[in-house]
Design a protein around this motif. Structure first.
Motif, mmCIF file in Angstrom:
data_model
loop_
_atom_site.group_PDB
_atom_site.id
_atom_site.type_symbol
_atom_site.label_atom_id
_atom_site.label_comp_id
_atom_site.label_asym_id
_atom_site.label_seq_id
_atom_site.Cartn_x
_atom_site.Cartn_y
_atom_site.Cartn_z
ATOM 1 N N MET C 1 0.829 -1.204 0.000
ATOM 2 C CA MET C 1 0.000 0.000 0.000
ATOM 3 C C MET C 1 0.866 1.257 0.000
ATOM 4 O O MET C 1 0.429 2.310 0.390
ATOM 5 C CB MET C 1 -0.889 0.010 1.243
ATOM 6 C CG MET C 1 -1.844 -1.123 1.330
ATOM 7 S SD MET C 1 -3.355 -0.884 0.413
ATOM 8 C CE MET C 1 -4.080 0.549 1.218
ATOM 9 N N ASN C 2 2.090 1.134 -0.412
ATOM 10 C CA ASN C 2 2.931 2.323 -0.375
ATOM 11 C C ASN C 2 3.326 2.808 -1.750
ATOM 12 O O ASN C 2 4.000 3.806 -1.902
ATOM 13 C CB ASN C 2 4.183 2.046 0.442
ATOM 14 C CG ASN C 2 3.813 1.918 1.893
ATOM 15 O OD1 ASN C 2 3.007 2.702 2.375
ATOM 16 N ND2 ASN C 2 4.359 0.932 2.562
ATOM 17 N N SER C 4 2.223 4.705 -4.654
ATOM 18 C CA SER C 4 1.109 5.608 -4.918
ATOM 19 C C SER C 4 0.257 5.223 -6.123
ATOM 20 O O SER C 4 -0.963 5.236 -6.034
ATOM 21 C CB SER C 4 1.627 7.025 -5.102
ATOM 22 O OG SER C 4 2.671 7.265 -4.218
ATOM 23 N N PRO C 5 0.890 4.889 -7.260
ATOM 24 C CA PRO C 5 0.031 4.598 -8.423
ATOM 25 C C PRO C 5 -0.879 3.413 -8.184
ATOM 26 O O PRO C 5 -1.995 3.375 -8.703
ATOM 27 C CB PRO C 5 1.031 4.287 -9.534
ATOM 28 C CG PRO C 5 2.310 4.870 -9.088
ATOM 29 C CD PRO C 5 2.301 4.779 -7.599
ATOM 30 N N TRP C 6 -0.441 2.467 -7.365
ATOM 31 C CA TRP C 6 -1.293 1.301 -7.114
ATOM 32 C C TRP C 6 -2.558 1.685 -6.392
ATOM 33 O O TRP C 6 -3.610 1.083 -6.579
ATOM 34 C CB TRP C 6 -0.522 0.238 -6.318
ATOM 35 C CG TRP C 6 0.515 -0.422 -7.146
ATOM 36 C CD1 TRP C 6 1.862 -0.336 -6.976
ATOM 37 C CD2 TRP C 6 0.300 -1.237 -8.300
ATOM 38 N NE1 TRP C 6 2.507 -1.050 -7.956
ATOM 39 C CE2 TRP C 6 1.582 -1.618 -8.789
ATOM 40 C CE3 TRP C 6 -0.832 -1.678 -8.979
ATOM 41 C CZ2 TRP C 6 1.752 -2.407 -9.909
ATOM 42 C CZ3 TRP C 6 -0.661 -2.474 -10.102
ATOM 43 C CH2 TRP C 6 0.615 -2.830 -10.553
ATOM 44 N N ILE C 7 -2.448 2.687 -5.528
ATOM 45 C CA ILE C 7 -3.651 3.135 -4.822
ATOM 46 C C ILE C 7 -4.666 3.628 -5.851
ATOM 47 O O ILE C 7 -5.849 3.298 -5.806
ATOM 48 C CB ILE C 7 -3.302 4.276 -3.860
ATOM 49 C CG1 ILE C 7 -2.267 3.821 -2.868
ATOM 50 C CG2 ILE C 7 -4.555 4.805 -3.192
ATOM 51 C CD1 ILE C 7 -2.805 3.332 -1.577
ATOM 52 N N PHE C 8 -4.168 4.402 -6.818
ATOM 53 C CA PHE C 8 -5.069 4.919 -7.854
ATOM 54 C C PHE C 8 -5.764 3.781 -8.585
ATOM 55 O O PHE C 8 -6.975 3.762 -8.728
ATOM 56 C CB PHE C 8 -4.279 5.742 -8.878
ATOM 57 C CG PHE C 8 -4.169 7.166 -8.496
ATOM 58 C CD1 PHE C 8 -3.094 7.611 -7.749
ATOM 59 C CD2 PHE C 8 -5.146 8.054 -8.866
ATOM 60 C CE1 PHE C 8 -2.999 8.920 -7.379
ATOM 61 C CE2 PHE C 8 -5.064 9.374 -8.502
ATOM 62 C CZ PHE C 8 -3.981 9.819 -7.753
ATOM 63 N N GLY C 10 -6.076 0.709 -7.744
ATOM 64 C CA GLY C 10 -6.924 -0.073 -6.845
ATOM 65 C C GLY C 10 -8.254 0.603 -6.613
ATOM 66 O O GLY C 10 -9.314 -0.032 -6.641
ATOM 67 N N VAL C 11 -8.227 1.916 -6.391
ATOM 68 C CA VAL C 11 -9.463 2.656 -6.151
ATOM 69 C C VAL C 11 -10.350 2.563 -7.380
ATOM 70 O O VAL C 11 -11.558 2.307 -7.289
ATOM 71 C CB VAL C 11 -9.147 4.125 -5.818
ATOM 72 C CG1 VAL C 11 -10.414 4.961 -5.870
ATOM 73 C CG2 VAL C 11 -8.507 4.224 -4.452
ATOM 74 N N LEU C 12 -9.756 2.742 -8.546
ATOM 75 C CA LEU C 12 -10.542 2.666 -9.779
ATOM 76 C C LEU C 12 -11.180 1.290 -9.913
ATOM 77 O O LEU C 12 -12.354 1.167 -10.248
ATOM 78 C CB LEU C 12 -9.662 2.952 -10.999
ATOM 79 C CG LEU C 12 -9.267 4.420 -11.154
ATOM 80 C CD1 LEU C 12 -8.290 4.593 -12.296
ATOM 81 C CD2 LEU C 12 -10.502 5.278 -11.386
ATOM 82 N N ALA C 14 -11.835 -0.917 -7.488
ATOM 83 C CA ALA C 14 -12.839 -1.170 -6.451
ATOM 84 C C ALA C 14 -14.143 -0.452 -6.790
ATOM 85 O O ALA C 14 -15.233 -0.998 -6.643
ATOM 86 C CB ALA C 14 -12.317 -0.704 -5.099
ATOM 87 N N LEU C 15 -14.019 0.781 -7.283
ATOM 88 C CA LEU C 15 -15.237 1.517 -7.642
ATOM 89 C C LEU C 15 -15.932 0.873 -8.830
ATOM 90 O O LEU C 15 -17.152 0.871 -8.928
ATOM 91 C CB LEU C 15 -14.889 2.966 -7.992
ATOM 92 C CG LEU C 15 -14.633 3.893 -6.820
ATOM 93 C CD1 LEU C 15 -14.163 5.241 -7.317
ATOM 94 C CD2 LEU C 15 -15.908 4.074 -6.013
ATOM 95 N N SER C 16 -15.129 0.328 -9.732
ATOM 96 C CA SER C 16 -15.731 -0.228 -10.946
ATOM 97 C C SER C 16 -16.603 -1.433 -10.624
ATOM 98 O O SER C 16 -17.528 -1.734 -11.364
ATOM 99 C CB SER C 16 -14.648 -0.617 -11.950
ATOM 100 O OG SER C 16 -13.987 -1.770 -11.494
ATOM 101 N N LEU C 17 -16.345 -2.100 -9.498
ATOM 102 C CA LEU C 17 -17.153 -3.277 -9.179
ATOM 103 C C LEU C 17 -18.616 -2.912 -8.966
ATOM 104 O O LEU C 17 -19.514 -3.468 -9.587
ATOM 105 C CB LEU C 17 -16.607 -3.972 -7.928
ATOM 106 C CG LEU C 17 -15.300 -4.736 -8.125
ATOM 107 C CD1 LEU C 17 -14.854 -5.334 -6.815
ATOM 108 C CD2 LEU C 17 -15.470 -5.812 -9.175
ATOM 109 N N SER C 18 -18.847 -1.936 -8.065
ATOM 110 C CA SER C 18 -20.247 -1.590 -7.812
ATOM 111 C C SER C 18 -20.825 -0.844 -9.020
ATOM 112 O O SER C 18 -22.016 -0.932 -9.296
ATOM 113 C CB SER C 18 -20.386 -0.760 -6.541
ATOM 114 O OG SER C 18 -19.763 0.483 -6.674
#
Lengths: 201, 485, 382
Positions: C1-2, C4-8, C10-12, C14-18
């Motif tokens: 989790m350190n 930075s680009p992976w956070i981006f 990952g967020v994209l 995770a949001l795409s699932l719902s």
């Protein structure tokens, strides 16, 4: 400026995060709950069908609730009959001397191909229905209506107003068309020409 | 903190807190002050709207003030006016502090902040004229959401530049949440804008899309900013380590995955599968609840939060409690019986209010109380700081009243909806809302004090010399007399 | 989790699932929904005033206090046989012993046997003498005699006879009818009795899981025609006039799907049937009286002293005070209320549009996926 009004703005240090491990049991419970949930969703999702709404539970249940094919054909025929009721009347009684009745008519209740031929090609001249004579010209619809539509309107008139004859299938209309073409007949029938190709019982 | 700083490959050196505060000063204060103005509008409109439930004929002859339009205005003013401004301001400050870098391109932020407020104003005017798009919870007309998206993009640009300006420093969990909020906003509002307002999908498809947008805005956009503040300020002020990074990550990812699914009413005119999936997601939300709750409770083990001496910590304590209550309600929605009873009653709206005021506004008020004076540097003169505790008390009482009225009294309404005749229903429907009116009044009081405090702080420290002192006197006469120059 | 680009990313993700499940999935599913109701009938979009009325409903935020979501409840199933299949044995097996021993059931098959024998006799008689199958004629005659005896054995209960006749769907020659104890010529009433003949094999308390296999066997093997009718036990919104629950396709053509949040006011999903109920042909009956009642309610919701808490929408009307004995104009509606002056009001275009929209909200026609609930629970029933 009084002392009271001044704030102590000395900063706390930036926070840090500890490295405590999550207990494995949490992941186990998550997996378990997730599995049970997936199983339940799988059981209750009604195959992701867009037409199953609570309290109904499965596509098969909804399909069983829907009107049967016969009912649908009947109601389609009812709508199409709007084109016929100008002459044959909404109650299927016809008009004495000009337009024969459909209710209780042996033409309607008899051989489906015979009545289909009349609807497809039209009928002219003197005809005898239920022992009475009628004389007018019936407009053909064979050019514009599909087999399904003709079958639907025939099904309707054979079941409405106390008539209780069987459903007419689109295939029978196709056969009628073929038989008419085979006989070389074109244009509206008369009672005699009709009797040669589609004899009354 | 030094142990977290990776020494060997730092591309840029860490900036001093004072320098960071100074770089944030103008844009962040602008955002905070705008937030204060909007929150007063939101709560004032909320009180007026509630009043109409008691006296239906009140202000009824003016189409611009009809209940339905005011309700839309209340939420836009709160969500985009207050929450957007305060949340973005706090995001900028926290990200720069967590990265140890000065705010990059504050000019972009200023431009974005102005656009953002223009957008919210346009939305409010539009709603008054009857331009709301017909979605409860997302009332932005197309022209307003376009401006908001551009404004947010400008601010996010600066935030993301700040975020990337330094690498190889361990990321504190709050920064994940903040990045998620920056990414989620254009996604959610963009989806709602294009699929519901600009080129709407077919009517039937709008129902799930609108539900997703409204729920995501609340659970994900507001949720991530508010939780970032909790996760930042609670360990910071108690001077402890956050209990577990892993727990934080676990809650974070689950929140993002589940946030848009939850809370679909079982009576929605949607196919069985959407409702079952939503119930499944609501059930799994219990893990978010546990992850966030356990992590923060372990962090502050043995230290009182709400009973603390520190006002910011008090704010954070109530905020956390409210979040947990709302999360519990969300988990409860996975049970068809529970949801079947409470759907279409005030309970859902009350929980939204509890989330908005009890959780989000509390976190923001607390954070702003901490951040705003520090933005001015060492010598801060905040004449009104003493009255700020009333913001805390009033908001806390308001949230408690609204939450209790919503959860406790909506059963009668839900029961009446399924059993009794229509006349009874309207009485029982209004009962919780009438009690919640007291809460709305408390919110109005809190936001007025908040606005005055912010005004005091700004005038005293920015333009104390050129500003009309009378205004400050009007704000808080007693304090000013004591602290006059 | 350190990183930075992976956070981006990952967020994209995770949001795409719902997003995929709640936005893309349903939207593409709804795009494939057709407006077809079967039988040549289709759902029709709102046009004209009703379409404008939807905008009035939206701009005034009516959806904050009113929902458009009639919910379903619990119910049981009634299976009605409308026509029995040909094979008595299979039908008996599917329908069950209780019903198959009933007179109607037995008689229906007796009539069927008669009809079959008559047909077979006719077919044989139509052939040339040398091609006739004497064995078949003998069988048919034997069947005729025994079946006639069975069919006539249950006396002259005309209703039972007619019902059996109806559900068996058999046609007889007039003289055969008389021999079987059926009227040779049926009058209209008798015709209706035959056409409407129904034969219930469940009492309306069964759940789908109870009858699932019966339905499947009726369909697959027995060849009978039947109707499945849900019978409401607790169906809350029926009291509010809802004929069925609201479903996705009720919103198919909405410009804005306003399902609503809270029921501070009543659910409006069946408001149309209250203002303009359907006649027996399914055509709404519009009356000036009902329209005016709606307008009065909109102008002054408390005019009848009702405990309504709706705010008045006087700005949707033009109004003028009326002296005591002055008559109102032809299009004006008079509001008289104790303790206040008489007022004559004329609805503006927006009020008329809103009324048209209200009339377009109805759940009184069944959809293939949502049949009308059979027996609405009476509000007065305890």
């Amino acid at each position: 400026m009084s002392e009271k009004a001044k704030l102590n703005v000395s900063e706390h240090a930036e926070p840090a995060a500890g490295n405590t491990q999550m207990p494995v049991s949490v992941m186990v419970v998550l997996t378990l709950l997730g599995y049970i949930g997936c199983y339940k969703v799988d059981n209750l999702n009604a195959n992701f069908a867009s037409n199953v709404h609570a309290p109904f539970g499965s596509p098969e249940e909804v399909a069983s609730l829907a009107p049967s094919e016969e009912e649908l054909v009947f109601s389609q025929g009812k709508q199409l009959y709007a084109n016929c009721q100008g002459c044959h009347q909404p109650n299927g009684g016809g008009t004495p001397g000009t337009f024969p009745p459909l209710a209780g008519s042996e033409w309607v209740l008899g051989d489906p191909q015979r009545i289909a031929a009349v609807v497809l090609n039209g009928l002219g001249g003197e005809v005898v229905v239920s022992g009475k004579t009628y004389n007018n010209q019936m407009t053909p619809v064979g050019e514009t209506w599909t087999d399904e539509q003709v079958a639907a309107v025939l099904t309707f008139i054979r079941k409405e107003w106390g008539n209780n004859a069987g459903r007419v299938l689109p295939e029978e209309i196709a056969q009628t068309r073929a038989k008419t073409a085979e006989s070389g007949h074109s244009g509206p029938w008369t009672q005699e020409t009709l009797n040669t190709t589609f004899p009354a019982e | 903190m030094s142990e977290n700083t990776d020494n060997n490959a730092t591309q840029a050196s860490e900036a001093k807190p004072e320098a960071i505060n100074a770089s944030c000063r103008l844009p962040v204060l602008f955002l905070f002050f705008s937030a204060a103005v909007w929150v007063v509008q939101a709560s004032a409109a909320g009180v007026l709207g509630s009043l109409k439930l008691h006296v239906p004929g009140f202000l009824a002859d003016c189409p611009y003030l009809t209940y339905g339009r005011m309700q839309a205005g209340v939420w836009v003013a709160f969500l985009f006016g207050f929450a957007g401004n305060a949340g973005l301001g706090l995001t900028l400050w926290m990200l720069s502090r967590l990265r140890g870098m000065e705010l990059a391109r504050p000019g972009f932020v200023m431009a974005g902040a102005i656009m953002w407020n223009v957008g919210v104003t346009a939305a409010m005017v539009g709603i008054t004229m009857g331009d709301q798009p017909g979605i409860a919870g997302y009332e932005l007309p197309a022209y307003a959401s376009r401006v908001l998206l551009i404004g947010q993009a400008l601010i996010a640009f600066s935030a993301i530049l700040t975020y990337f300006s330094r690498r190889h420093k361990q990321l504190y969990p709050s920064s994940w949440y903040l990045i998620a909020s920056l990414v989620a906003f254009p996604w959610i509002v963009g989806t709602a804008h294009w699929l519901l307002v600009e080129t709407p999908v077919r009517g039937a498809a709008q129902i799930p899309v609108a539900h997703w947008a409204v729920t995501s805005l609340q659970q994900i956009w507001l949720g991530t900013i508010g939780l970032a503040a909790l996760i930042y300020f609670i360990p910071k002020i108690t001077q402890r380590e956050l209990y577990s990074r892993q727990w934080a990550a676990f809650g974070f990812w689950l929140l993002l995955i589940l946030g848009g699914w939850v809370n679909l009413n079982s009576g929605s005119p949607l196919p069985v599968w959407s409702i079952k999936l939503s119930q499944f997601a609501s059930m799994l939300f219990v893990f978010v609840l546990v992850a966030v709750g356990w992590n923060l409770c372990q962090t502050v083990k043995g230290v009182p939060l709400i009973g603390s001496e520190d006002l910011t910590l008090k704010f954070m304590g109530v905020s956390l409690a409210s979040w947990l209550v709302v999360a519990l309600y969300t988990v409860g929605n996975s049970m068809a019986e529970w949801n079947g009873l409470l759907q279409f009653t005030y309970a859902g709206t009350a929980m939204r209010q509890l989330f908005a005021w009890g959780f989000f506004a509390m976190a923001m008020f607390g954070a702003i109380y901490y951040v705003a004076p520090r933005l001015f540097g060492g010598e801060v003169d905040w004449a009104c700081s003493g009255t700020y505790k009333w913001v805390f008390y009033l908001t806390a009482v308001g949230a408690a009243v609204v939450g209790l009225a919503g959860l406790g009294l909506s059963y009668g309404h839900g029961d009446a909806l399924t059993n009794v005749e229509t006349l009874e229903v309207s009485k029982k429907a209004l009962m919780p809302m009438r009690i919640a009116f007291m809460g709305e009044l408390a919110f109005l009081g809190a936001s007025l004090i908040f606005l005055c405090s912010m005004a005091c702080l700004l005038f005293r420290n920015c333009c104390g010399e050129c500003s009309p002192m009378s205004l400050i006197r009007q704000c808080c006469p007693a304090k000013v007399e004591g602290g006059a120059e | 989790m350190n990183k930075s680009p992976w956070i981006f990313l990952g967020v994209l993700f995770a949001l795409s699932l719902s997003w995929w499940g709640m936005v893309y999935g349903p939207a593409s599913q709804v795009n494939n929904l057709s407006a077809d109701l079967g039988g040549g009938d289709t759902l029709k979009p709102r046009v004209g005033l009703a379409k404008q009325g939807e905008q009035v409903y939206r701009e005034n935020g009516c959806y904050y206090c009113h929902t458009r979501a009639a919910t379903g409840g619990t119910f049981g199933y009634k299976i009605q046989i409308t026509q029995l299949g040909d094979d008595q044995k299979i039908n008996e097996e599917v329908v069950g012993l209780d019903y198959s021993t009933q007179t109607v059931f037995k008689k229906a098959y007796a009539y069927k046997a008669v009809a079959k024998a008559v047909d077979s006799l006719k077919a044989e008689q139509g052939k040339k003498a040398e091609e006739r199958d004497e064995a078949k004629i003998g069988d048919a005659n034997a069947t005729l005699i025994s079946a006639k005896a069975k069919a006539g054995a249950h006396g002259d209960d005309m209703e039972v006879n007619l019902k059996a006749y109806g559900i068996s769907g058999v046609n007889f020659e007039p003289d055969m009818r008389a021999q079987l104890g059926l009227p040779a010529e049926m009058n209209e009433e008798q015709q209706a009795a035959v056409a409407g003949a129904r034969f219930d094999i469940t009492d309306g308390t069964q759940k789908w899981s109870d009858i699932e296999s019966t339905v499947r066997r009726l369909k697959d093997k027995a060849g009978a025609q039947f109707k499945l009718q849900p019978v409401a036990k607790e169906w809350p919104d029926v009291q509010g006039g809802a004929g069925r629950q609201s479903v996705l396709r009720d919103f198919l053509f909405d410009a804005h799907a306003m399902v609503g949040v809270m029921r501070v006011g009543p659910d409006l999903s069946s408001q149309g049937s209250k203002i303009a109920p359907l006649d027996k042909d399914g055509v709404p009956i519009n009356t000036r009286e009902a329209d005016n009642k709606f307008y009065k309610h909109l102008y002054d919701p408390q005019w009848e002293g009702e405990s309504s808490h709706m705010p008045p929408f006087r700005y949707l009307f033009r109004e003028r005070p009326l002296e005591k004995d002055v008559l109102a104009g032809p299009r004006e509606i008079v509001i008289e209320k104790e303790g206040s002056s008489r007022v004559a009001i004329i609805p503006t275009a927006k009020a008329r549009a809103l009324l048209a929209y209200m009339k377009s909200l109805r759940t009184d026609k069944s959809l293939p996926e949502a049949p009308l609930v059979n027996q609405p629970k009476q509000a007065s029933a305890e």
